[in-house]
Scaffold this motif. Structure first.
Motif, PDB file in Angstrom:
ATOM      1  N   ARG A 130       4.039  58.168  -9.060  1.00  0.00           N
ATOM      2  CA  ARG A 130       3.421  58.839  -7.808  1.00  0.00           C
ATOM      3  C   ARG A 130       2.693  60.121  -8.100  1.00  0.00           C
ATOM      4  NH1 ARG A 130       9.303  58.206  -6.859  1.00  0.00           N
ATOM      5  NH2 ARG A 130       9.831  60.357  -7.200  1.00  0.00           N
ATOM      6  N   GLY A 131       2.353  60.322  -9.166  1.00  0.00           N
ATOM      7  CA  GLY A 131       1.205  61.281  -9.494  1.00  0.00           C
ATOM      8  C   GLY A 131       1.987  62.757  -9.649  1.00  0.00           C
ATOM      9  N   GLU A 132       3.373  62.678  -9.474  1.00  0.00           N
ATOM     10  CA  GLU A 132       4.106  63.843  -9.531  1.00  0.00           C
ATOM     11  C   GLU A 132       4.377  64.479 -10.849  1.00  0.00           C
ATOM     12  OE1 GLU A 132       6.814  62.658  -5.699  1.00  0.00           O
ATOM     13  OE2 GLU A 132       7.743  63.315  -7.716  1.00  0.00           O
ATOM     14  N   MET A 133       4.060  63.682 -11.971  1.00  0.00           N
ATOM     15  CA  MET A 133       4.351  64.132 -13.620  1.00  0.00           C
ATOM     16  C   MET A 133       3.181  63.841 -14.286  1.00  0.00           C
ATOM     17  SD  MET A 133       7.767  62.899 -15.661  1.00  0.00           S
ATOM     18  CE  MET A 133       8.949  64.157 -15.026  1.00  0.00           C
ATOM     19  N   LEU A 134       3.077  64.600 -15.167  1.00  0.00           N
ATOM     20  CA  LEU A 134       1.862  64.406 -16.459  1.00  0.00           C
ATOM     21  C   LEU A 134       2.188  63.006 -17.027  1.00  0.00           C
ATOM     22  CD1 LEU A 134       1.646  67.761 -18.116  1.00  0.00           C
ATOM     23  CD2 LEU A 134      -0.105  66.667 -16.880  1.00  0.00           C
TER      24      LEU A 134
END
Lengths: 121, 271
Positions: B189-193
């Motif tokens: 989801r693009g919330e974590m590296l």
């Protein structure tokens, strides 16, 4: 909220920003690991010296040390207030002190040849 | 030839002790004589994670000070053969750890063990420096999160400048990255590296990815290293990492989210 999330447009991904911030920060920090320990003190001393004459903001001065191969560079950046140089009223120097200063200098100068003589001897 | 492996991270709470317990157990399970040492003087917790807190009589500091023999302080694990734990002191101050004292105990341990795992405390103070000083290899435990990555970078710098290998101009400490608490769903989801982001930033080889897993808390609740829970994703991931460490080539798992049906997803999200 979590069920509605499925139907709503998702918010902008934050991971790319994390990555970018880290890359910039670490590039800076890695370069800084070879910085001499006296840099913060030097920063304070420069700030104090300039502050005696001009009113400057603490934030508006940067002291950076850069290492590029064989050359090291000390970069001091001072941003002066927008009104230009605002000289602080200087306290009138006491005459006694003024007289004392040259004397010590003379003494130091006198000591020099002696030291040089001792060295050659 | 025995090896000293330090689990370090700079930042606290990223899973050093969990990793030290899992790794030590994993190495012992594969037949290597292994001891795991707690370097967190004053805040010992390895004993609790390993489930031997009630068997501590003497500790690491007692041995360094000569108040106890090494054999009196070593606790043999009851589940895994070949595994011993050397707990640290709960009360004494950190100054009790001296480079010479620690070195002497490690030399003694080298005679009996193949692997000596050092569980470092957080920070870059004395305890952490002592834990990494003698390291032959280091496992950098990192969460895919900005402060953890930054601290890992700092600790890599410390390893490269203040370890014994650096000071004596020997071959540098071999570094491994272990990415823990990885949540593939949040990454997607693009919330974590991403794994690749962290690898690119830190520039050290990847030893393993440990997925965020409820089994880690469950394991520490009951004092059993999570690697023994072979049904859990984290347990399997640690097993993979240990095998990789020992030279096996195993593909990285847990990088992609598990596919769930819509019903499951709804249940999961409201949970």
């Amino acid at each position: 909220m979590s069920i509605l999330d499925l139907f709503w447009r998702r918010s902008k991904p934050s991971a790319p920003e994390a990555r970018e911030r880290l890359q910039i920060l670490l590039a800076h920090e890695r370069a800084g690991t070879s910085q001499p320990d006296y840099l913060p003190q030097l920063h304070r001393d420069i700030l104090e010296a300039i502050g005696k004459y001009i009113d400057i903001d603490q934030e508006k001065i940067s002291v950076e040390f850069e290492n590029a191969g064989k050359v090291s560079m000390l970069e001091v950046n001072v941003e002066l207030p927008s009104g230009g140089l605002v000289a602080k009223p200087q306290p009138k120097p006491k005459p006694a002190k003024r007289r004392a200063a040259p004397r010590t200098r003379k003494r130091a100068a006198a000591a020099l040849p002696k030291g040089a003589a001792a060295e050659t001897a | 030839m025995s090896k000293i492996i330090t689990m370090t991270s700079g930042k606290g709470g990223v899973g050093k002790t969990t990793t030290a317990a899992a790794f030590a157990s994993g190495l012992a399970l594969q037949g290597h004589k292994t001891v795991v040492i707690d370097f967190d003087v004053g805040l010992r917790n390895l004993d609790l994670v390993m489930g031997c807190e009630r068997r501590v009589v003497f500790d690491f500091i007692n041995v360094i000070n000569g108040d106890a023999k090494l054999n009196q302080a070593l606790i043999k694990d009851k589940r895994v053969e070949n595994l011993a734990i050397l707990p640290t002191s709960q009360t004494r101050d950190k100054d009790a750890l001296t480079q010479k004292g620690v070195g002497k105990v490690l030399e003694q341990l080298k005679e009996d063990f193949d692997y000596i795992i050092c569980d470092s405390p957080a920070g870059i103070e004395k305890g952490a420096l002592m834990a990494l000083y003698h390291a032959d290899e280091a496992i950098i435990v990192t969460n895919p999160e900005v402060s953890s990555v930054r601290d890992s970078d700092r600790i890599l710098g410390v390893l490269q400048s203040r370890s014994r290998r650096a000071e004596e101009n020997l071959e540098p400490v071999k570094e491994h990255l272990l990415l823990t608490r990885y949540d593939a769903n949040r990454v997607e989801r693009g919330e974590m590296l991403k794994v690749d982001d962290v690898l690119e930033i830190l520039g050290i080889p990847l030893l393993g990815i440990i997925p965020e897993s409820q089994s880690v808390l469950k394991a520490s609740n009951v004092g059993q290293p999570v690697i023994l829970d072979t049904d859990s994703a984290a347990g399997r991931a640690y097993n993979d990492a240990v095998s990789r460490f020992l030279g096996e080539t195993i593909e990285h798992r847990f990088m992609k989210p598990e596919r769930r049906g819509l019903f499951q997803r709804l249940l999961w999200r409201t949970a």
